[in-house]
Design a protein around this motif. Structure first.
Motif, PDB file in Angstrom:
ATOM      1  N   TYR A 182       0.846  -1.191   0.000  1.00 36.12           N
ATOM      2  CA  TYR A 182       0.000   0.000   0.000  1.00 36.12           C
ATOM      3  C   TYR A 182       0.884   1.244   0.000  1.00 36.12           C
ATOM      4  O   TYR A 182       0.633   2.204  -0.726  1.00 36.12           O
ATOM      5  N   GLY A 183       1.905   1.221   0.842  1.00 41.26           N
ATOM      6  CA  GLY A 183       2.805   2.369   0.949  1.00 41.26           C
ATOM      7  C   GLY A 183       3.536   2.672  -0.343  1.00 41.26           C
ATOM      8  O   GLY A 183       3.676   3.833  -0.742  1.00 41.26           O
ATOM      9  N   VAL A 184       4.011   1.617  -1.008  1.00 40.17           N
ATOM     10  CA  VAL A 184       4.709   1.798  -2.286  1.00 40.17           C
ATOM     11  C   VAL A 184       3.783   2.449  -3.302  1.00 40.17           C
ATOM     12  O   VAL A 184       4.180   3.371  -4.030  1.00 40.17           O
ATOM     13  N   LEU A 185       2.539   1.989  -3.353  1.00 46.34           N
ATOM     14  CA  LEU A 185       1.574   2.542  -4.293  1.00 46.34           C
ATOM     15  C   LEU A 185       1.331   4.027  -4.028  1.00 46.34           C
ATOM     16  O   LEU A 185       1.411   4.859  -4.947  1.00 46.34           O
ATOM     17  N   GLY A 186       1.057   4.384  -2.786  1.00 49.31           N
ATOM     18  CA  GLY A 186       0.781   5.776  -2.443  1.00 49.31           C
ATOM     19  C   GLY A 186       1.979   6.678  -2.657  1.00 49.31           C
ATOM     20  O   GLY A 186       1.863   7.783  -3.212  1.00 49.31           O
ATOM     21  N   PHE A 187       3.147   6.213  -2.225  1.00 54.05           N
ATOM     22  CA  PHE A 187       4.371   7.003  -2.379  1.00 54.05           C
ATOM     23  C   PHE A 187       4.658   7.265  -3.858  1.00 54.05           C
ATOM     24  O   PHE A 187       4.979   8.388  -4.252  1.00 54.05           O
ATOM     25  N   THR A 188       4.543   6.227  -4.681  1.00 59.27           N
ATOM     26  CA  THR A 188       4.882   6.370  -6.090  1.00 59.27           C
ATOM     27  C   THR A 188       3.941   7.332  -6.800  1.00 59.27           C
ATOM     28  O   THR A 188       4.374   8.178  -7.593  1.00 59.27           O
ATOM     29  N   LYS A 189       2.646   7.233  -6.526  1.00 56.89           N
ATOM     30  CA  LYS A 189       1.698   8.141  -7.168  1.00 56.89           C
ATOM     31  C   LYS A 189       1.945   9.592  -6.740  1.00 56.89           C
ATOM     32  O   LYS A 189       1.864  10.515  -7.565  1.00 56.89           O
ATOM     33  N   ALA A 190       2.254   9.785  -5.467  1.00 59.09           N
ATOM     34  CA  ALA A 190       2.554  11.139  -4.990  1.00 59.09           C
ATOM     35  C   ALA A 190       3.834  11.685  -5.615  1.00 59.09           C
ATOM     36  O   ALA A 190       3.916  12.853  -6.005  1.00 59.09           O
ATOM     37  N   MET A 191       4.852  10.829  -5.730  1.00 63.46           N
ATOM     38  CA  MET A 191       6.120  11.259  -6.323  1.00 63.46           C
ATOM     39  C   MET A 191       5.970  11.554  -7.811  1.00 63.46           C
ATOM     40  O   MET A 191       6.631  12.458  -8.340  1.00 63.46           O
ATOM     41  N   ALA A 192       5.108  10.809  -8.497  1.00 58.92           N
ATOM     42  CA  ALA A 192       4.863  11.079  -9.908  1.00 58.92           C
ATOM     43  C   ALA A 192       4.268  12.469 -10.085  1.00 58.92           C
ATOM     44  O   ALA A 192       4.644  13.225 -11.000  1.00 58.92           O
ATOM     45  N   GLU A 193       3.352  12.838  -9.197  1.00 60.21           N
ATOM     46  CA  GLU A 193       2.773  14.177  -9.266  1.00 60.21           C
ATOM     47  C   GLU A 193       3.819  15.230  -8.925  1.00 60.21           C
ATOM     48  O   GLU A 193       3.878  16.299  -9.550  1.00 60.21           O
ATOM     49  N   ALA A 194       4.676  14.925  -7.934  1.00 57.02           N
ATOM     50  CA  ALA A 194       5.751  15.860  -7.587  1.00 57.02           C
ATOM     51  C   ALA A 194       6.682  16.083  -8.777  1.00 57.02           C
ATOM     52  O   ALA A 194       7.149  17.201  -9.030  1.00 57.02           O
ATOM     53  N   SER A 195       6.951  15.025  -9.530  1.00 61.57           N
ATOM     54  CA  SER A 195       7.823  15.128 -10.698  1.00 61.57           C
ATOM     55  C   SER A 195       7.190  15.995 -11.772  1.00 61.57           C
ATOM     56  O   SER A 195       7.869  16.815 -12.415  1.00 61.57           O
ATOM     57  N   ALA A 196       5.878  15.820 -11.973  1.00 56.51           N
ATOM     58  CA  ALA A 196       5.183  16.619 -12.974  1.00 56.51           C
ATOM     59  C   ALA A 196       5.156  18.098 -12.573  1.00 56.51           C
ATOM     60  O   ALA A 196       5.453  18.980 -13.383  1.00 56.51           O
ATOM     61  N   VAL A 197       4.823  18.359 -11.314  1.00 56.17           N
ATOM     62  CA  VAL A 197       4.747  19.744 -10.828  1.00 56.17           C
ATOM     63  C   VAL A 197       6.126  20.402 -10.829  1.00 56.17           C
ATOM     64  O   VAL A 197       6.280  21.564 -11.189  1.00 56.17           O
ATOM     65  N   GLY A 198       7.139  19.640 -10.430  1.00 56.01           N
ATOM     66  CA  GLY A 198       8.490  20.185 -10.323  1.00 56.01           C
ATOM     67  C   GLY A 198       9.303  20.116 -11.590  1.00 56.01           C
ATOM     68  O   GLY A 198      10.461  20.536 -11.613  1.00 56.01           O
ATOM     69  N   ASN A 199       8.713  19.544 -12.672  1.00 62.10           N
ATOM     70  CA  ASN A 199       9.412  19.420 -13.954  1.00 62.10           C
ATOM     71  C   ASN A 199      10.743  18.699 -13.792  1.00 62.10           C
ATOM     72  O   ASN A 199      11.775  19.143 -14.285  1.00 62.10           O
ATOM     73  N   PHE A 200      10.699  17.544 -13.102  1.00 60.33           N
ATOM     74  CA  PHE A 200      11.918  16.756 -12.896  1.00 60.33           C
ATOM     75  C   PHE A 200      12.408  16.098 -14.190  1.00 60.33           C
ATOM     76  O   PHE A 200      13.573  15.738 -14.294  1.00 60.33           O
ATOM     77  N   GLY A 201      11.482  15.902 -15.138  1.00 63.12           N
ATOM     78  CA  GLY A 201      11.847  15.159 -16.344  1.00 63.12           C
ATOM     79  C   GLY A 201      11.974  13.670 -16.108  1.00 63.12           C
ATOM     80  O   GLY A 201      12.538  12.952 -16.932  1.00 63.12           O
ATOM     81  N   VAL A 202      11.451  13.203 -14.998  1.00 63.33           N
ATOM     82  CA  VAL A 202      11.528  11.782 -14.636  1.00 63.33           C
ATOM     83  C   VAL A 202      10.107  11.240 -14.524  1.00 63.33           C
ATOM     84  O   VAL A 202       9.301  11.750 -13.746  1.00 63.33           O
TER      85      VAL A 202
END
Length: 261
Positions: free
Chosen positions: A156-176
């Motif tokens: 459950y934690g992996v799922l939640g963390f990954t989805k949140a980090m994906a949004e962080a990458s989009a907002v922060g323009n990480f390119g990842v």
């Protein structure tokens, strides 16, 4: 993403899902750093991969992913050797309900650390060229098991963390691009833990119920998980995607709309 010349790092890379993924990447022309805590398995895997794909196509690191300093060193050495990093797959995982703190440390804490280390070496924030991170969760994140509660919690934690980090990458323009893969039961050494009282602890008495669950839902071959992984890596539109792989439906996605990086 075309894979020829790409550099990938795979934790838990010498056996099971990790090995199937590493082989798929090498077949596509990528070079791979395999990270595994089992030296005997790693030696056997190294010999076979070098025979099939040539010396220099892969690196092998013996590393307990819970060792933060060692994991940092593995990422640094991979980048130093190959010059850069394009793909990170946080796949290492265990099932140990008796030593539940270790399960949390391997399945969740180390995966979070692996994600941050990958970003350190790939994110545009750090002057890098971007890349792909794929974190391995489980269908346990959707169909919880009363006989493996801590394992379930980590997924459950992996799922939640990954989805949140994906949004962080989009907002922060990480390119990842950051995505998560959730397979059902897979034919790997992890399944064997249900027969080990030292791993299952108080839940060992339910091993027959777990076997029945495996019979009901089926057991997947690691090669199918590798196929799903390759789809995520190659599809540049996927960020925040949740891929499920089951015996009944094969490879499919959670209905959430993936975000663009």
């Amino acid at each position: 993403m075309a894979l020829t010349g790409r550099i990938a790092l795979v934790t838990g890379g010498a056996q099971g899902i990790g090995r199937a993924i590493s082989e798929a990447l090498l077949r596509e022309g990528a070079k791979v750093a395999l990270v595994d805590s089992n030296p005997e398995v790693a030696r056997e895997c190294r010999g076979r991969l070098e025979e099939a794909f040539g010396v220099g196509s892969s690196l092998f690191f013996e590393c307990d992913v819970t060792d933060w300093a060692k994991l940092q060193e593995v990422f640094r050495k991979t980048v130093k050797h190959f010059g850069h990093l394009d793909i990170a797959i946080n796949n290492a995982g265990i099932n140990n309900e008796k030593d539940w703190q270790k399960t949390i440390n391997v399945n969740l804490t180390s995966l979070i650390k692996g994600t941050y280390l990958a970003l350190e070496h790939m994110s545009r924030e750090n002057g890098k060229d971007g890349g792909v991170i794929i974190n391995v969760s489980s269908m346990a994140a959707f169909m919880h098991s009363p006989h493996m509660p801590v394992y379930t919690a980590t997924k459950y934690g992996v799922l939640g963390f990954t989805k949140a980090m994906a949004e962080a990458s989009a907002v922060g323009n990480f390119g990842v691009r950051i995505n998560v893969l959730c397979p059902a039961y897979v034919d790997t050494p992890l399944l064997q833990t249900i027969d080990e009282e030292d791993k299952m602890g108080r839940y060992f008495k339910y091993k027959e119920e777990l076997r029945q669950s495996m019979h009901t839902y089926g057991i997947l071959d690691p090669s199918l998980i590798a196929d799903g992984m390759m789809m995520i890596i190659k599809d540049g539109s996927l960020n925040g995607a949740v891929m499920k792989i089951t015996a009944s439906k094969g490879i499919h996605f959670q209905n959430d709309e993936p975000m663009s990086a």
